[in-house]
Design a protein around this motif. Structure first.
Motif, mmCIF file in Angstrom:
data_model
loop_
_atom_site.group_PDB
_atom_site.id
_atom_site.type_symbol
_atom_site.label_atom_id
_atom_site.label_comp_id
_atom_site.label_asym_id
_atom_site.label_seq_id
_atom_site.Cartn_x
_atom_site.Cartn_y
_atom_site.Cartn_z
ATOM 1 N N VAL A 45 0.714 -1.220 0.038
ATOM 2 C CA VAL A 45 0.023 0.021 0.033
ATOM 3 C C VAL A 45 0.825 1.209 0.123
ATOM 4 O O VAL A 45 1.850 1.131 0.668
ATOM 5 C CB VAL A 45 -0.878 -0.111 1.157
ATOM 6 N N ARG A 46 0.622 2.124 -0.806
ATOM 7 C CA ARG A 46 1.437 3.402 -0.910
ATOM 8 C C ARG A 46 0.569 4.530 -1.281
ATOM 9 O O ARG A 46 -0.598 4.715 -1.485
ATOM 10 C CB ARG A 46 2.438 3.133 -2.185
ATOM 11 N N GLY A 47 1.171 5.952 -1.091
ATOM 12 C CA GLY A 47 0.481 7.136 -1.612
ATOM 13 C C GLY A 47 -0.057 7.677 -0.217
ATOM 14 O O GLY A 47 -0.261 6.845 0.829
ATOM 15 N N THR A 86 7.569 3.110 9.630
ATOM 16 C CA THR A 86 7.352 2.202 8.509
ATOM 17 C C THR A 86 7.980 3.156 7.410
ATOM 18 O O THR A 86 8.941 2.659 6.604
ATOM 19 C CB THR A 86 6.036 1.893 8.156
ATOM 20 N N ARG A 87 7.438 4.198 7.080
ATOM 21 C CA ARG A 87 7.923 5.156 6.074
ATOM 22 C C ARG A 87 8.088 6.685 6.757
ATOM 23 O O ARG A 87 7.227 7.241 7.535
ATOM 24 C CB ARG A 87 6.883 5.226 4.904
ATOM 25 N N PRO A 88 9.028 7.282 6.399
ATOM 26 C CA PRO A 88 9.358 8.817 7.162
ATOM 27 C C PRO A 88 8.892 10.065 6.486
ATOM 28 O O PRO A 88 8.435 11.040 7.165
ATOM 29 C CB PRO A 88 10.688 8.850 7.073
ATOM 30 N N CYS A 229 0.997 15.183 -3.195
ATOM 31 C CA CYS A 229 1.950 15.762 -2.236
ATOM 32 C C CYS A 229 1.956 14.642 -1.148
ATOM 33 O O CYS A 229 0.858 14.130 -0.905
ATOM 34 C CB CYS A 229 1.953 17.074 -1.817
ATOM 35 N N ASP A 230 3.114 14.657 -0.375
ATOM 36 C CA ASP A 230 3.461 13.908 0.650
ATOM 37 C C ASP A 230 3.767 14.692 2.058
ATOM 38 O O ASP A 230 3.236 14.175 3.281
ATOM 39 C CB ASP A 230 4.743 12.841 0.700
ATOM 40 N N ARG A 231 3.880 15.988 1.691
ATOM 41 C CA ARG A 231 3.878 16.813 2.919
ATOM 42 C C ARG A 231 4.071 18.328 2.482
ATOM 43 O O ARG A 231 4.854 18.658 1.607
ATOM 44 C CB ARG A 231 5.091 16.519 3.984
ATOM 45 N N ASN A 240 7.111 15.771 -2.388
ATOM 46 C CA ASN A 240 6.302 14.926 -3.325
ATOM 47 C C ASN A 240 7.351 13.871 -4.137
ATOM 48 O O ASN A 240 8.490 14.119 -4.054
ATOM 49 C CB ASN A 240 5.388 15.543 -4.327
ATOM 50 N N LYS A 241 6.871 12.945 -4.619
ATOM 51 C CA LYS A 241 7.673 11.775 -5.245
ATOM 52 C C LYS A 241 8.850 12.462 -6.052
ATOM 53 O O LYS A 241 8.643 13.769 -7.066
ATOM 54 C CB LYS A 241 6.676 11.212 -6.080
ATOM 55 N N ILE A 242 9.920 11.856 -6.089
ATOM 56 C CA ILE A 242 11.219 12.488 -6.877
ATOM 57 C C ILE A 242 10.674 12.524 -8.343
ATOM 58 O O ILE A 242 10.054 11.604 -8.787
ATOM 59 C CB ILE A 242 12.329 11.299 -6.752
HETATM 60 O O1 MRU Z 1 6.369 6.609 -2.477
HETATM 61 P P1 MRU Z 1 4.862 6.398 -2.892
HETATM 62 O O2 MRU Z 1 4.567 5.788 -3.888
HETATM 63 O O3 MRU Z 1 4.187 6.440 -1.408
HETATM 64 O O4 MRU Z 1 4.883 8.055 -3.017
HETATM 65 C C1 MRU Z 1 3.384 8.483 -3.289
HETATM 66 C C2 MRU Z 1 3.421 9.956 -3.750
HETATM 67 O O5 MRU Z 1 4.442 10.532 -3.736
HETATM 68 C C3 MRU Z 1 2.023 10.636 -4.194
HETATM 69 O O6 MRU Z 1 2.266 11.449 -5.295
HETATM 70 C C4 MRU Z 1 1.587 11.404 -3.130
HETATM 71 O O7 MRU Z 1 1.501 10.492 -1.904
HETATM 72 C C5 MRU Z 1 0.351 11.736 -3.236
HETATM 73 S S1 MRU Z 1 -0.979 10.463 -3.038
HETATM 74 C C6 MRU Z 1 -2.324 11.216 -3.210
#
Ligand code: MRU
Length: 340
Positions: A45-47, A86-88, A229-231, A240-242
């Motif tokens: 699971v991711r995002g 789990t993920r930072p 975005c992630d933060r 956000n993602k690289i």
């Molecule tokens: O490493 P991931 O796949 O968890 O990264 C996800 C992203 O960077 C997404 O763009 C971000 O979480 C937005 S999800 C609505």
């Protein structure tokens, strides 16, 4: 209909295994919190939103596993610590765990009921956030417009329509014709997930390599870039993602608006700039191998999972409360209004 990445029923958390997509649709059942933690670590699971929701259910499952052999509060603190490690990078994880920790009391049964209710609430709230972000994105999606997106900010990364993709689903439902270019997103190919889910929904989507994005901006009359975005830091800088940063730089060069779909749980008002945000360093194998095929020599690898896009490159943050400037004043004002 989009695939549901997270389902919970009677102590069983069922996760769509995103590492197998788009080739196979397989589900993983988690009945212990360690399995939930591993599923987040292994990116089953991711995002950001999905990670938060999953962790919330992980706390419920941890509480259900309690066998009375130690103090419940201390036991639950250990559960939450394991899930939080789990993920930072995505703040939604800590946001959800913090909320969950607030309803834990000495009373085990009452806590379980409260935790289940809250996890369900976090899930439902995310659906509503997706919808509302979609409604605020919709006016950007005019007939015959063209967009670029990056990574997977879609239904797979959330509970429903996604964040950056929500407007696409709503526009498609209104028969508006538009086109999406989806960056493949090396090294984990989350963009392939976006192409998969949008094409399943019948949306006109084209996969491009990350390095093709600038050429698309140069040649294809792109209306806007919309990413997730992630933060988000208090000053409006976005993690956000690289690959997001070069996309934002190229969009600025070609005068293409660059929007970030940003649910309020993804804001971190405790950090005034992104320098304080931990960027996940992932393993070399993700870069040296594509699936099990070795594609690089045994040399040093630098593989940060996320990058930082400065607020000066961002046209607007699409929140569930409307589109705001990516600046401290606008962000502080939004949160004051939400609190009131
Ligand atoms: O490493 P991931 O796949 O968890 O990264 C996800 C992203 O960077 C997404 O763009 C971000 O979480 C937005 S999800 C609505």
């Amino acid at each position: 209909m989009t695939l549901q990445s997270i389902q919970y029923k009677d102590g069983v958390l069922t996760l769509l295994d995103q590492t197998k997509l788009p080739h196979d649709i397989q589900y993983v059942d988690c009945t212990d919190y360690e399995a939930v933690a591993v599923a987040i670590e292994d990116m089953i699971v991711r995002g950001a939103p999905a990670i938060g929701i999953t962790a919330a259910y992980g706390v419920v499952i941890g509480a259900l596993q309690y066998n009375g052999d130690k103090d419940f509060i201390i036991y639950m603190q250990n559960v939450i610590t394991r899930l939080s490690n789990t993920r930072p990078t995505a703040i939604n994880l800590l946001w959800a765990l913090d909320r969950m920790s607030q309803v834990i009391t000495e009373d085990v049964n009452q806590s379980i009921v409260a935790l289940e209710k809250l996890a369900q609430h976090i899930y439902e709230e995310d659906k509503s956030i997706n919808d509302r972000i979609g409604k605020h994105t919709l006016p950007l999606i005019k007939p015959n417009s063209t967009f670029i997106t990056h990574c997977n900010p879609g239904s797979l990364a959330t509970s429903a329509l996604g964040t950056a993709t929500a407007g696409f689903y709503l526009a498609h439902a209104q028969n508006i014709q538009f086109k999406v270019f989806s960056d493949e997103t090396r090294p984990r190919f989350q963009g392939a997930l976006t192409a998969f889910e949008l094409s399943q929904a019948g949306i006109d989507v084209t996969t491009i390599t990350d390095s093709t994005a600038a050429t698309v901006l140069q040649q294809q009359g792109v209306t806007a870039v919309i990413v997730g975005c992630d933060r988000v830091a208090l000053n409006g800088d976005v993690v956000n993602k690289i690959g997001t940063l070069p996309l934002a730089i190229a969009a600025k060069f070609y005068n293409v608006p660059f929007y970030v779909a940003a649910p309020t749980p993804t804001f971190d008002l405790m950090v005034s700039s992104v320098d304080a945000i931990p960027i996940e360093a992932r393993n070399a194998r993700e870069v040296t191998h594509i699936y099990d095929n070795k594609v690089a020599a045994d040399v040093a690898v630098y593989n940060p999972a996320f990058d930082i896009t400065p607020n000066s490159l961002i046209t607007g943050l699409i929140t569930e409360h409307g589109i705001i400037d990516a600046h401290e004043q606008a962000i502080a004002k939004l949160f004051e209004e939400v609190k009131a």
